[in-house]
Design an enzyme around this catalytic site. Sequence first.
Site, short mmCIF file in Angstrom:
data_model
loop_
_atom_site.label_atom_id
_atom_site.label_comp_id
_atom_site.label_asym_id
_atom_site.label_seq_id
_atom_site.Cartn_x
_atom_site.Cartn_y
_atom_site.Cartn_z
N GLU A 257 36.40 66.73 63.06
CA GLU A 257 36.59 67.98 62.33
C GLU A 257 35.39 68.91 62.53
O GLU A 257 34.24 68.50 62.30
CB GLU A 257 36.75 67.61 60.84
CG GLU A 257 37.18 68.72 59.94
CD GLU A 257 37.44 68.18 58.51
OE1 GLU A 257 38.03 67.09 58.36
OE2 GLU A 257 37.01 68.85 57.57
N HIS A 331 42.14 70.02 53.20
CA HIS A 331 40.70 70.11 52.93
C HIS A 331 40.46 70.05 51.42
O HIS A 331 41.34 70.34 50.62
CB HIS A 331 40.22 71.45 53.48
CG HIS A 331 38.90 71.89 53.00
ND1 HIS A 331 38.73 72.69 51.89
CD2 HIS A 331 37.65 71.65 53.48
CE1 HIS A 331 37.44 72.92 51.72
NE2 HIS A 331 36.76 72.31 52.67
#
Length: 433
Positions: A257, A331
């Site tokens: 990420e 997220h």
Amino acid sequence: MIASQRPGPSIAQIHITPIAVTDPPLLNAAGIHAPFALRTIVELVTEDGISGISEIPGSALIDQALKMAGDLILGKDPFQMNLIRDELRQHFGSDQRRGDAPWDQRKLVHVFSAIEVACLDIVGKVVNRPVCDLLGGKRRDQVPYAAYLFYKQEGAGGEHGFGKDDSARGWAEARQVGALDPAGVIKQAGSMCESFGFKSIKLKGGAFPPWEELEAVKALFDHFTEMPIRFDPNAAWSLDTATEIGKEMEKYLEYLEDPVRGQENMALLRKRLNVPLATNMCTTSFADLPSSIALGSEDIILSDHHFWGGLQASMQLSAFCEVFGRKLSMHSNSHLGISLAAMTHLGAALPEVPFALDTHYPWQSEEIIEGGRFQFEEGSLNVPSGPGLGVELDRPSLERLNQNYLQCGIKERDDEAEMQKLDPQWKFEKTRW
Ligand code: GKR
Ligand code: MG
């Protein structure tokens, strides 16, 4: 003016309550978490007394914008979200940039999200349906979450409320301990997975030199042989570093990420590595999507209803991802149960949940919803079944955490300033390694 078929409820009151939630000294590329994480709780009340609630990341600047938004939506029908959104957009214009920090600092998307989720909570109560049904319907009864690990500085920050509790057991005890090396990270992961039943792991990086963090990822891979692992240094690496470390790391990861900053760098790196790239930093709004596709900057977009402008907008993002061959993951930032309920309704309605969702929830110990904290079963949450979000405000707890806010003196998140209390020379660098 468009006439609706019959008069709906109208918003008669808006309450904006900033709160400060005990948070441990978690490390990231921008520094270290302060003793308190800020959240803002929004409550809309209709003229006939139906209350809708929402939670967003706290910020004095966003709270000011929310107050202005509140004046604009008084008297509006919460069923008419399109009109409410148009009015807010007209008033606020376009949003500013998200900023360089790991977390998003835009105003308008947070305001949209706060108002939309509270409106959906009201609508759900009026029609006696859970929010996931307002997003097209529930596709699953349980939503899986991931163990979100952090390097953690013992004794920094504050850990008010749980840091000095010698009687703590299980995760409550493990959460007090520092984790600054691979052995500490393995311990933290073991305890978190055992306590909550999580079946996948995310490690937050960007705090130490990449080759040290590589050792921690390798140790997790060797120890938790059945678990998918992902890693997130919040864009602290240069393209060269990310190429070198990424080539070593790719064999251990489910996805990597935000290794580098910006869509161009992500697109270049994506051609060099053999691991899916995910982002909550380079593609973070609908305006970013055309260049994301043109460049090919990531494989996975991390949605977050707090900064994609709400739950319906997140569903639209998922439709975009389906069309353009992207996957969607989720997220998180430090948060409490109203956000978690909203995330879970979204997780229930999404076309697919290929990756367990991120959540910071285990790192917090307080709650502002009636009945106390959500309980994970085998790493998943049951989708709340009551009308709306299915959670109600615990008003004494809200009042207590609002007092925390008033007393703690923190008005904006600033992990760099907090780190400088430990090391006065420390400076946030957009690309550190
Ligand atoms: O809580 O320190 C943190 C995280 O770094 C958070 O602020 C990030 O926004 O979790 C986030 C991420 O995935 O980048
Ligand atoms: Mg991230």
